[in-house]
Design an enzyme around this catalytic site. Structure first.
Site, mmCIF file in Angstrom:
data_model
loop_
_atom_site.group_PDB
_atom_site.id
_atom_site.type_symbol
_atom_site.label_atom_id
_atom_site.label_comp_id
_atom_site.label_asym_id
_atom_site.label_seq_id
_atom_site.Cartn_x
_atom_site.Cartn_y
_atom_site.Cartn_z
ATOM 1 N N SER A 276 -24.756 44.482 44.380
ATOM 2 C CA SER A 276 -25.355 43.169 44.128
ATOM 3 C C SER A 276 -24.478 42.330 43.205
ATOM 4 C CB SER A 276 -26.738 43.340 43.496
ATOM 5 O OG SER A 276 -26.609 43.872 42.183
ATOM 6 N N GLU A 297 -17.513 43.650 46.650
ATOM 7 C CA GLU A 297 -18.183 43.231 47.894
ATOM 8 C C GLU A 297 -19.669 43.185 47.576
ATOM 9 O OE1 GLU A 297 -20.375 42.873 50.665
ATOM 10 O OE2 GLU A 297 -19.947 44.913 51.342
#
Length: 594
Positions: A276, A297
């Site tokens: 997140s 990512e």
């Protein structure tokens, strides 16, 4: 003609030899991995197969990571939550092994990949079943997202990996004609990775393959939501490494919570994080303490754009797969659907019909299209997003069925849901849902849909569908994201030669492809003499110490000789350079500093 015949014969002979070599299978040893303790053969006793009841609220951090099947809540066991000192010991072991592995040949590294590939192909069902039990995904989703992507990455590394890690020669420029310039790629040391739970097999193998093939060690912290499968997959890696004579402890899988992850960031030479945005910021803060490189990512809110000139029947199937892949646990999944108003009614009707035919339930208990959601209480978050949208004017027009789930079923299932009349004031269109929800919004023009797609804090990927490929390409080129698929969904990830990653709150840096492989390396620029020892660098006398009066005049003419705007200016400057060089030594400069 007689001249060409020998060349044609040689070319044919070469082609035939290559074909014959392809027909000869490589000598790849088989490995044995003990799976007796992870197989659900029905013989487990009540004591080691009881139903797990997690506590409500935020996950409590303790000295144990509890593991259970999200679809049935069957208890799987536990793994230790490692302390910072224990994490540092794992990294130290990997670092010691890496020093030896860095000397390995590409031939040995390719054999490691072949051993893994052979095992994966021969044990697909086992790998998918373990992934399914730990995350709630169906076997088909496990095969698509875990097996195929990993096999593709291995195949690409076998084919091209060595090529992209060999020294790469670059142009040497006008002033260094006597030099040879190149870039070398050396292993960084120990690559750390903190990976998410949604693809437990591929998320371990993805960073591990790039790290090990480029000569590094790897320490991977698996999610507390998928530790059971991750620790089994480590056995496969260890067995393959042993089969090729690699040093012990080159790859580690560690378990724990936030403290474990922070300790890993503090200990390694590079960190790769999949998760997140909030945790990504904390990773960056921790990495700043030791100034190590970071790849993040951080998820997405991918736009799925459907123009009016498409074959609706074909696009609907792709749309549903894009929204519901990995049993509703989207990874770079389509989360915002924009459909041209001319085909909007037809598209919505067909997608609702398909969604209503989808059955949700325990993935290994029957023919279900979707399984459970892995994270505790995530179904509540999804329902809150739906409620917010409905309160602001959206309408639920279709939901999937719950199969044979009874009233006492666990709360980690969420039916695939189609919602219309949505807009960008709704949280559903702005926050990452990570679930099987399909919000569909109309658009009237290409300019409008580009504006809508870019109205997001995320920028991971997009998919654009049009009967006119040039039109689809033009729309995709204007969307601010890291990956794009034209008339398809997520196809870029199956091309492992391509880098993967996003922009904005979707993170930065890339894994996969040449960029991801080289990101595991120390990139070193090297300049060497081209014709050593016959031609060496010599400092011209006009700029040797002590600097003579004509030193700057020489340097000025030299610059124009090399970089002048036209050939005549450069020739004139060259004559002056030669003139200065032919003059007897001038007196040192007595120019005063201004």
């Amino acid at each position: 003609m007689a001249f060409w015949w020998p060349l044609i014969v040689l070319a044919l002979a070469y082609a035939i030899c290559r074909l014959l070599l392809m027909l000869i299978p490589p000598n790849v040893p088989s490995i044995e991995v003990d799976a007796s303790d992870v197989l659900d053969d029905g013989s487990q006793t009540k004591e080691n197969s009881y139903i797990y009841i997690p506590r409500k609220g935020k996950l409590t951090q303790s000295d144990k990571v509890q593991c259970y099947e999200p679809a049935t809540m069957k208890y799987l066991g536990y793994f230790p939550a490692l302390t910072p000192d224990e994490v540092k010991e794992h990294v130290a072991q990997a670092r010691k092994a890496q020093k030896e592995w860095a000397k390995s040949t590409f031939r040995q590294r390719r054999q490691f990949l072949r051993v893994l590939l052979k095992y994966i192909i021969e044990h697909q069902e086992l790998i998918c079943e373990i992934s399914s039990r730990d995350t709630g995904k169906t076997m088909v989703d496990a095969s698509l997202g875990e097996i195929m992507t990993t096999c593709e990455k291995i195949t690409w590394l076998l084919s091209e990996g060595e090529k992209w890690l060999k020294p790469e020669y670059r142009s040497n420029g006008r002033s260094m004609l006597h030099k040879r310039a190149k870039v070398e790629f050396h292993p960084l040391g120990v690559i750390g990775a903190i990976v998410s739970w949604n693809y437990p097999f591929h998320n371990i193998f993805n960073p591990m393959l790039a790290a090990v093939f480029s000569g590094n060690g790897a320490v991977i912290k698996v999610s507390e939501h998928a530790s059971w499968s991750g620790c089994f997959y480590l056995r496969i890696i260890q067995a393959a490494l042993a089969a090729v004579g690699a040093p012990d402890n080159l790859v580690h899988v560690i378990t724990g919570f936030a403290e474990t992850g922070q300790a890993l960031v503090s200990s390694v030479d590079k960190i790769i994080f999949v998760g997140s945005p909030g945790v990504g910021r904390m990773i960056m803060e921790k990495a700043a303490e030791t100034l190590i490189p970071v790849t993040l990512e951080l998820g997405g809110k991918d736009a799925f754009i459907v123009c009016e000139d498409v074959d609706v029947n074909k696009v609907v199937q792709v749309a549903v797969r894009g929204a519901l892949q990995s049993s509703g646990q989207n990874c770079a999944g389509a989360e915002r659907f924009y459909v041209h108003r001319d085909i909007y009614p037809t598209f919505v009707a067909q997608i609702v019909k398909l969604i209503k035919s989808i059955s949700v339930g325990p993935p290994l208990a029957g023919r279900y299209d979707m399984g459970a959601i892995c994270m505790q209480e995530h179904a509540d978050k999804l329902q809150n997003l739906v409620n917010d949208a409905v309160e602001k004017g959206a309408e639920i027009i279709g939901r999937g069925s719950f199969g044979h789930l009874g009233e006492d079923a666990v709360d980690q299932f969420f039916p695939p849901t189609v919602i219309v009349n949505v807009n960008h004031t709704m949280k559903l269109m702005q926050e990452e849902a990570f679930g099987p929800i399909i919000p569909i919004m109309k658009f009237s023009s290409d300019e409008e849909v580009v504006k809508l797609a870019n109205d997001s804090n995320y920028g991971l990927g997009c998919a654009v569908f049009s009967g006119n490929q040039k039109r689809a390409i033009n729309i995709a080129s204007q969307i601010h994201c890291g990956v794009a698929a034209i008339n398809d969904f997520a196809s870029s990830y199956m091309c492992q030669s391509l880098p993967f990653g996003g922009v904005k709150h979707s993170g930065f840096g890339r894994f996969a492809g040449v960029e991801g492989l080289r990101a595991c390396c120390l990139v070193k620029s090297v300049v060497e003499d081209r014709w050593w020892p016959y031609i060496k660098t010599v400092i011209p006398k006009p700029i040797q110490y002590p600097v003579p009066e004509n030193g700057f005049e020489f340097q000025e003419s030299l610059v124009e000789t090399l970089y002048g705007m036209n050939v005549w200016d450069r020739l004139r400057a060259l004559i002056n350079v030669l003139k200065i060089l032919s003059e007897p030594n001038s007196a040192p400069s007595t120019m005063k500093r201004r």
